[in-house]
Every structure is written in structure tokens, then in C-alpha cells.
Design a protein around this motif. Structure first.
Motif, PDB file in Angstrom:
ATOM      1  N   GLN A   9      32.557 -69.465 -15.082  1.00 31.45           N
ATOM      2  CA  GLN A   9      33.160 -70.131 -13.904  1.00 31.45           C
ATOM      3  C   GLN A   9      33.210 -69.348 -12.465  1.00 31.45           C
ATOM      4  O   GLN A   9      33.276 -68.061 -12.796  1.00 31.45           O
ATOM      5  N   LYS A 112      47.568 -69.154 -19.657  1.00 32.47           N
ATOM      6  CA  LYS A 112      47.451 -69.468 -18.211  1.00 32.47           C
ATOM      7  C   LYS A 112      48.736 -70.325 -17.708  1.00 32.47           C
ATOM      8  O   LYS A 112      49.372 -70.171 -16.600  1.00 32.47           O
ATOM      9  N   GLY A 147      31.983 -63.933 -24.988  1.00 38.86           N
ATOM     10  CA  GLY A 147      32.899 -62.899 -25.776  1.00 38.86           C
ATOM     11  C   GLY A 147      33.951 -63.693 -26.594  1.00 38.86           C
ATOM     12  O   GLY A 147      34.184 -65.024 -26.717  1.00 38.86           O
ATOM     13  N   ASP A 149      37.036 -64.009 -26.335  1.00 39.77           N
ATOM     14  CA  ASP A 149      38.227 -64.714 -25.781  1.00 39.77           C
ATOM     15  C   ASP A 149      37.838 -66.176 -25.941  1.00 39.77           C
ATOM     16  O   ASP A 149      38.734 -67.160 -25.669  1.00 39.77           O
ATOM     17  N   ILE A 187      35.728 -56.274 -23.928  1.00 40.51           N
ATOM     18  CA  ILE A 187      35.948 -55.084 -22.946  1.00 40.51           C
ATOM     19  C   ILE A 187      37.357 -55.366 -22.298  1.00 40.51           C
ATOM     20  O   ILE A 187      37.794 -56.273 -22.170  1.00 40.51           O
ATOM     21  N   SER A 198      39.770 -58.924 -17.145  1.00 40.99           N
ATOM     22  CA  SER A 198      39.804 -60.428 -16.804  1.00 40.99           C
ATOM     23  C   SER A 198      39.906 -60.460 -15.393  1.00 40.99           C
ATOM     24  O   SER A 198      40.436 -59.559 -14.410  1.00 40.99           O
ATOM     25  N   SER A 200      41.502 -62.488 -13.437  1.00 43.15           N
ATOM     26  CA  SER A 200      42.854 -62.805 -13.016  1.00 43.15           C
ATOM     27  C   SER A 200      43.666 -61.585 -13.322  1.00 43.15           C
ATOM     28  O   SER A 200      44.811 -62.153 -13.357  1.00 43.15           O
TER      29      SER A 200
HETATM   30  N1  AQP Z   1      36.778 -58.772 -21.128  1.00 42.54           N
HETATM   31  C1  AQP Z   1      35.831 -59.416 -21.551  1.00 42.54           C
HETATM   32  N2  AQP Z   1      35.116 -58.706 -22.620  1.00 42.54           N
HETATM   33  C2  AQP Z   1      34.021 -59.655 -23.280  1.00 42.54           C
HETATM   34  N3  AQP Z   1      33.445 -60.835 -22.740  1.00 42.54           N
HETATM   35  C3  AQP Z   1      34.396 -61.286 -21.864  1.00 42.54           C
HETATM   36  N4  AQP Z   1      34.162 -62.593 -20.880  1.00 42.54           N
HETATM   37  C4  AQP Z   1      35.446 -62.676 -20.204  1.00 42.54           C
HETATM   38  N5  AQP Z   1      35.986 -61.497 -20.115  1.00 42.54           N
HETATM   39  C5  AQP Z   1      35.353 -60.754 -21.155  1.00 42.54           C
HETATM   40  C6  AQP Z   1      33.186 -63.565 -21.501  1.00 42.54           C
HETATM   41  O1  AQP Z   1      32.868 -63.825 -20.165  1.00 42.54           O
HETATM   42  C7  AQP Z   1      32.300 -65.183 -19.953  1.00 42.54           C
HETATM   43  C8  AQP Z   1      32.992 -65.600 -18.723  1.00 42.54           C
HETATM   44  O2  AQP Z   1      33.772 -66.909 -19.161  1.00 42.54           O
HETATM   45  P1  AQP Z   1      34.418 -67.481 -17.934  1.00 42.54           P
HETATM   46  O3  AQP Z   1      34.079 -67.503 -16.639  1.00 42.54           O
HETATM   47  O4  AQP Z   1      34.959 -68.923 -18.686  1.00 42.54           O
HETATM   48  O5  AQP Z   1      35.724 -66.665 -17.887  1.00 42.54           O
HETATM   49  P2  AQP Z   1      37.038 -66.357 -18.842  1.00 42.54           P
HETATM   50  O6  AQP Z   1      36.383 -66.305 -20.207  1.00 42.54           O
HETATM   51  O7  AQP Z   1      38.257 -67.024 -18.545  1.00 42.54           O
HETATM   52  O8  AQP Z   1      37.094 -64.682 -18.513  1.00 42.54           O
HETATM   53  P3  AQP Z   1      37.218 -63.885 -17.102  1.00 42.54           P
HETATM   54  O9  AQP Z   1      35.921 -63.823 -16.602  1.00 42.54           O
HETATM   55  O10 AQP Z   1      38.287 -62.844 -17.345  1.00 42.54           O
HETATM   56  O11 AQP Z   1      38.423 -64.809 -16.516  1.00 42.54           O
HETATM   57  P4  AQP Z   1      39.911 -65.240 -16.537  1.00 42.54           P
HETATM   58  O12 AQP Z   1      40.602 -64.223 -15.800  1.00 42.54           O
HETATM   59  O13 AQP Z   1      40.222 -66.651 -16.176  1.00 42.54           O
HETATM   60  O14 AQP Z   1      40.536 -64.940 -17.895  1.00 42.54           O
HETATM   61  C9  AQP Z   1      32.739 -66.021 -21.396  1.00 42.54           C
HETATM   62  O15 AQP Z   1      31.710 -65.639 -22.266  1.00 42.54           O
HETATM   63  C10 AQP Z   1      33.755 -64.718 -21.926  1.00 42.54           C
HETATM   64  O16 AQP Z   1      34.029 -64.841 -23.247  1.00 42.54           O
END
Ligand code: AQP
Length: 333
Positions: A9, A112, A147, A149, A187, A198, A200
Motif C-alpha cells: 500500500q 486497526k 510477511g 502479518d 521484522i 509497522s 503506522s
Molecule cells: N515488520 C514486518 N516484517 C516483515 N514483513 C512485513 N510486512 C509489513 N511489515 C512487515 C510485509 O510488507 C508488505 C506490506 O504490505 P502492506 O503495504 O499491505 O502493509 P502492512 O502489511 O499492513 O504492514 P505495514 O507496511 O507496516 O503497514 P501497517 O502500518 O498498515 O501495518 C506485506 O507483504 C507485509 O506482510
């Protein structure tokens, strides 16, 4: 060749080290011997109500970071989700196959929504995993590099795919699998090493953003939370902070964790942090120069994305037509 799909995103000016190590490095490695499709999922970013000009800017910045990390548009399809309207169309069809209870069990939504409150939480945030399922199923995807999550969302995607196939014919869609690399699947935040790093995060101090000033990054690594022992040893339960630093060090340097443990025998946490800061800065400096190069030429970047959208649409449209037909919608002509 099997097919790969993944996306991120554009919800921040910069991706972070978790995004890079958990997902983006796998994307780059997989594009050699798979048909790879990588997307900037801007429709997903709308779930958190971004400012329009900021969203536009972040969409380009996210694409530039994919390219700087090594996503190669000659080998992979790189595009922006909203340029392929089939994503939103399939999402509606899938939302009518998704149980309300099933969607309510998604932990990312619950977390969230708890932070944003009932009025701050959009219906889009609730149906987010259904749009993600549409992203994946449109392309007959076999593997989805993400990842840890995202594991639960991937399970929902698989359930929906199996449901479509059992209700409407066994080859309606391909049932995908998650591709999660254990060592870097999660991570952690440098200040709170049991929580995932993250975008956020409440405080930026535990975050390493790929476009951060290298001096700030080095400082954040030097102030990472560790423990009161002295030994540099990988043990996620007893030493989450040190284990996280070793994971990052190993992934960026290509040296395995056991070798690093031996290398740092008898040395202190300060030595480890100082060396890791150097490794991270040595990676970030040329990376940032490449990102700036792509951003300095937005029309070339837009041309790459437009070409990617054309190629993606050619793959997406037959899937959508098939699902429309199987569900009983009258053919358009
Ligand atoms: N901490 C992490 N370790 C390993 N992988 C991670 N990903 C996110 N955080 C970690 C992976 O990066 C991709 C991003 O997908 P996204 O843009 O949908 O974001 P997300 O999963 O919601 O995580 P973010 O980037 O930290 O945002 P928020 O703050 O919204 O939670 C995915 O492949 C994710 O698994």
C-alpha cells in the motif's frame, strides 16, 4: 512457470525495512524463474482516507522503491491497482461469497478498527481482505510472497478460492499459496522488539524507513532496545531485541546468524549496533540514489506503470469474464 502476485500500500512516503526484508527482497529473487506481477495497491490505501495529492505522490514513490530494490519491468509486470478496474469488480463478486462472521474474524481489521473507533473505521477497511483476495485471484496466482502479518488474509483468499471452485466449477480460479520466508517473515520494532515494525507505529524511533536520512537511521539502530545481558546470541524468547538486530544484519549482509554469533563472541552490544548501522547505511545510500533517479523522471516512471497496467489487464480480464459467467451474470454481448 508458476505465477507470483504481490503488492504494497502507498500509505507512507517510504517503505520500511520490514516491507523490504519480509516481502520486497523475495519479489526480486522470485522474478527470475516465475511469472511475476507486482502492484502498488492504491485502492487499499483509500481505506485510511489519505489526502488526494499525498496519495498520488506516494503511489509514484512506492513504485520507484520497487524499481530501486530491483523489480525489473522487463521481467515482471509492475502496475498500479486502480489502473486495472477488474480488481474492484472481482472484489464485489467475492464480497458476496464472504461470510460477515468470517470477515469479522480478521485480526488486522480488529486491531486497526480498535485504534480508529467505530466512526473512524470505514466499510472499506472491513472488506479490505476481500479486495486483496480479488487482487490475487485475478491473475491465476500460485504463490504470494508476503510477511507473516498477511498469513490470515492469505488463508481467507484460499478459502474463497476453494468456495468458488466448489460452488461454480472446479477451475473457476486457482487456489494460491503464501510464500513466507521464515527468517525474515517478521521484522520487529527497534524500540518494542515484540511488535512488528509497522508504517503506522506510534513512535518513529523503532522504525527504519528506506528513505530516512542515514544519520537518523544509524542513531535509531544505536538506540535499539536490547536486554541487560552481555551475550550476543539469537534467542527470540529471551533476547528479542538482539535477535531482531541479528536477523536484519544477516539478511542485509548475507552472513548467516550462526557466523555472526561467532564473530561477535566476547564483543559488546555497542559493537554489534555500530557495525549494523554501517551495514544498513551502506545499503540505504545507493538505494536512495536510485529512488531519486526514478522520481526525477516521472514521465518515464508513468510510462512503465502504464505498460504494466496494459499487460496486467490482458491477464485479468479473462478471469473476470469467467467468474461473471459462472456466477450467472448475463453476457455483455
Ligand atoms: N515488520 C514486518 N516484517 C516483515 N514483513 C512485513 N510486512 C509489513 N511489515 C512487515 C510485509 O510488507 C508488505 C506490506 O504490505 P502492506 O503495504 O499491505 O502493509 P502492512 O502489511 O499492513 O504492514 P505495514 O507496511 O507496516 O503497514 P501497517 O502500518 O498498515 O501495518 C506485506 O507483504 C507485509 O506482510
Amino acid at each position: 512457470r508458476s505465477r507470483i502476485f504481490s503488492g504494497m500500500q502507498p500509505t507512507s512516503d517510504s517503505l520500511h525495512l520490514g516491507n523490504y526484508l519480509g516481502a520486497l527482497t523475495q519479489w526480486v529473487a522470485l522474478q527470475d524463474d516465475h511469472d511475476a506481477i507486482y502492484c502498488v495497491v492504491d485502492l487499499h490505501a483509500l481505506t485510511v482516507g489519505p489526502d488526494p495529492a499525498v496519495l498520488r505522490e506516494r503511489t509514484r514513490r512506492t513504485a520507484a522503491q520497487y524499481l530501486a530494490a530491483g523489480v525489473d519491468p522487463a521481467r515482471s509486470i509492475l502496475f498500479v491497482q486502480s489502473h486495472v478496474p477488474e480488481h474492484a469488480e472481482l472484489a464485489w463478486l467475492l464480497s458476496c461469497q464472504t461470510g460477515y462472521g468470517e470477515a469479522s474474524r480478521m485480526t488486522q481489521f480488529k486491531d486497526k478498527a480498535a485504534k480508529q473507533g467505530t466512526d473512524g473505521t470505514t466499510v472499506g477497511l472491513f472488506t479490505y481482505p476481500v479486495l486483496m483476495a480479488a487482487d490475487i485471484l485475478l491473475y491465476g496466482t500460485d504463490l504470494v510472497p508476503v510477511g507473516e502479518d498477511q498469513r490470515q488474509h492469505l488463508e481467507l483468499t484460499r478459502d474463497l478460492a476453494q468456495r468458488l471452485n466448489s460452488r461454480f466449477g472446479k477451475d473457476t480460479v486457482v487456489v494460491p499459496e503464501a510464500h513466507i520466508v521464515k527468517a525474515t517473515a517478521k521484522i520487529y520494532d527497534l524500540q518494542e522488539p515484540t511488535a512488528k515494525m509497522s508504517k503506522s507505529a506510534e513512535s518513529p524511533n523503532g522504525l527504519i524507513e528506506l528513505l530516512d536520512d542515514p544519520k537518523v537511521v544509524a542513531k535509531r539502530i544505536r538506540s535499539a532496545v536490547t536486554d541487560t545481558e552481555r551475550e550476543i546470541r539469537f534467542d527470540t524468547a529471551a533476547k528479542p531485541g538482539i535477535s531482531n538486530l541479528l536477523t536484519i544484519y544477516s539478511a542485509l549482509s548475507g552472513t548467516d546468524v550462526a557466523t555472526l554469533e561467532r564473530q561477535y563472541e566476547g564483543k559488546g552490544y555497542g559493537d554489534l549496533k555500530k557495525d549494523l548501522a554501517e551495514v544498513v547505511v551502506d545499503f540505504l545510500t545507493p538505494f536512495q540514489a536510485r529512488v531519486n533517479g526514478y522520481l526525477a523522471d516521472p514521465s518515464s516512471l508513468d510510462a512503465v506503470l502504464a505498460d504494466g497496467a496494459d499487460r496486467a489487464r490482458e491477464l485479468a480480464s479473462p478471469t473476470l469474464d469467467r467468474v461473471y459467467d459462472r456466477l450467472g451474470l448475463l453476457p455483455r454481448r
